[in-house]
Design an enzyme around this catalytic site. Structure first.
Site, PDB file in Angstrom:
ATOM      1  N   SER A 136       0.819  -1.205   0.000  1.00 41.89           N
ATOM      2  CA  SER A 136       0.000   0.000   0.000  1.00 41.89           C
ATOM      3  C   SER A 136       0.865   1.273   0.000  1.00 41.89           C
ATOM      4  CB  SER A 136      -0.966  -0.058   1.186  1.00 41.89           C
ATOM      5  OG  SER A 136      -1.957   0.922   1.062  1.00 41.89           O
ATOM      6  N   ASP A 270      -9.735  -3.313  -5.908  1.00 44.55           N
ATOM      7  CA  ASP A 270      -9.059  -2.508  -4.895  1.00 44.55           C
ATOM      8  C   ASP A 270      -9.509  -1.055  -5.000  1.00 44.55           C
ATOM      9  OD1 ASP A 270      -7.332  -1.164  -3.228  1.00 44.55           O
ATOM     10  OD2 ASP A 270      -5.556  -2.272  -3.874  1.00 44.55           O
ATOM     11  N   HIS A 299      -7.161  -5.657  -0.488  1.00 43.73           N
ATOM     12  CA  HIS A 299      -6.066  -4.701  -0.306  1.00 43.73           C
ATOM     13  C   HIS A 299      -5.332  -5.003   1.013  1.00 43.73           C
ATOM     14  CE1 HIS A 299      -4.085  -0.768  -0.920  1.00 43.73           C
ATOM     15  NE2 HIS A 299      -4.142  -0.668   0.397  1.00 43.73           N
TER      16      HIS A 299
END
EC number: 3.1.1.13
Length: 324
Positions: A136, A270, A299
Site C-alpha cells: 500500500s 481494490d 487490499h
C-alpha cells in the site's frame, strides 16, 4: 517428531527509537544484528517489509513467518513499523526524550521515508543486499527510498497493492479525504474513551469489526487492539491525511530508472488503486513486471491471506535467489 514446518519460527521483537520516534521491529530468523561488519556469518540478503497504513508491525507477523519458511529459513525477514504507529511498552514514550530534534515531522509522509532510510543506515551493514516488500503506501515510501538513496543494494522491490498515485481520486480516497483532512480530530475523543475499556472487550470489538473476514488472522486482532490508543490513531490519521494531499502523480522517472528491479501487484477490486491505474501503468511500462491479482485478494491481505501472498512472492523471486 515435529515436521520442520510446525517448528515455531524464531521471532525476535524489539521496540527502539529511530529518528527519535518509537518504532516496533519484528525479526524472523536467527540474525538479530546486521550492522556488524566483522561478523563472518552475515546473510547476503535481507528481506525488509515496509508496511501500509496503519503501519503496525504486528499485522505482518504471519506474513514474515510464512516468508521466512518459504525461503527455507535462509534469509532474515524483518518488518519495521512506521514511526509512532505502535503503542510503546510501558516505560517507553512515543517520542524520545532528548533535546536534539532528529527529524522535522517524523510522523508525516516524508518523515516516514527518512525514518526507514535511517533505520537501514543504523541497523544493516551496507554490504547486505535488500529485497524490499512494500504494501500500500509502503510502495510509495519504497520508491522514494530508491530515489533518495541510490546507493542501497536493492535486488528487488515487490510492490503489493501499490498506492503510488492519485490517492484522493480513488474511490476510497474520495470517501476518506474529507474525513481525514477535516474531521480527523473528531475521531480522537471516541478513541480516547474506548481506550479505557478492558483488553478483552477491545479484542471483542475488533473481532466484531472484522467479522466479514473469512478466516481472520489472530495476530491481526491482537495488533488492532493497539488502535485504541489516541497517540497511535493521531499519528496514523495524520500520515493518512498527508497521503491524500501528497500522493498525486505517479513517479514514473524513478519507476523507469528501477524498472528491472520492480514487481507490481495490483488488486482487481481494490478501491485504493482501481484497475484503471493498473491498465495505465501497464501501458506506460509494457516491459515492466506488472501483475493483476487473479485470486481476489483484498487490499488488506494481511487480515486473511498472508500465507498465500508469501507463497506467491517466494515463487516470483526464485530466479533472483538462485543467481545470488
Amino acid at each position: 517428531i515435529k515436521s520442520a514446518s510446525e517448528e515455531p519460527v524464531p521471532l525476535h521483537e524489539e521496540f527502539i527509537y529511530c529518528c527519535g520516534a518509537a518504532t516496533h521491529v519484528l525479526k524472523c530468523g536467527p540474525w538479530k544484528d546486521l550492522s556488524k561488519d566483522e561478523s563472518k556469518n552475515l546473510p547476503r540478503l535481507l528481506f525488509m517489509i515496509i508496511p501500509g497504513n496503519p503501519g503496525l508491525a504486528g499485522y505482518y507477523r504471519t506474513f514474515i513467518q510464512a516468508l521466512y519458511c518459504g525461503l527455507n529459513q535462509q534469509y532474515p525477514v524483518w518488518v519495521v513499523s512506521h514511526a509512532g504507529h505502535c503503542k510503546p511498552p510501558s516505560g517507553m514514550e512515543m517520542i524520545e526524550d532528548t533535546d536534539i530534534k532528529e527529524l522535522e515531522d517524523v510522523f508525516g509522509l516524508n518523515g516516514q521515508v527518512e525514518h526507514k532510510l535511517n533505520f537501514l543506515k543504523k541497523n544493516v551493514s551496507k554490504d547486505i543486499k535488500l529485497v524490499l516488500i512494500a504494501h500500500s503506501i509502503g510502495c510509495y515510501i519504497t520508491l522514494e527510498m530508491m530515489k533518495r538513496a541510490s546507493e542501497l543494494q536493492v535486488l528487488r522491490s515487490v510492490l503489493l497493492f501499490p498506492t503510488i498515485e492519485r490517492m484522493a481520486q480513488s474511490p476510497q480516497g474520495k470517501l476518506m479525504t474529507p474525513l481525514l483532512c477535516k474531521l480527523r480530530y473528531a475521531l480522537y475523543m471516541p478513541v480516547y474513551l474506548l481506550s479505557f475499556l478492558p483488553e478483552g472487550v477491545k479484542a471483542s470489538l475488533v473481532r466484531f469489526a472484522l467479522r466479514g473476514t473469512k478466516t481472520c488472522d489472530e495476530s491481526s486482532i491482537t495488533t488492532s487492539v493497539n488502535l485504541f490508543s489516541v497517540d497511535c490513531i493521531a499519528n496514523i490519521l495524520y500520515m493518512a491525511s498527508q497521503e491524500m494531499m501528497k500522493v498525486v502523480e505517479r513517479d514514473s522517472t524513478t519507476i523507469k530508472q528501477n524498472l528491472k528491479k520492480l514487481i507490481f501487484y495490483y488488486g482487481t477490486g481494490d478501491s485504493w488503486c482501481p484497475q484503471q491505474y493498473y491498465d495505465e501503468i501497464k501501458m506506460d511500462f509494457p516491459d515492466g513486471d506488472i501483475r493483476l491479482c487473479e485470486k481476489g485478494l483484498r487490499h488488506a491481505f494481511v487480515l486473511d491471506a498472508s500465507k498465500e501472498m508469501a507463497a506467491m512472492i517466494t515463487d516470483w523471486l526464485q530466479d533472483d535467489l538462485t543467481k545470488l
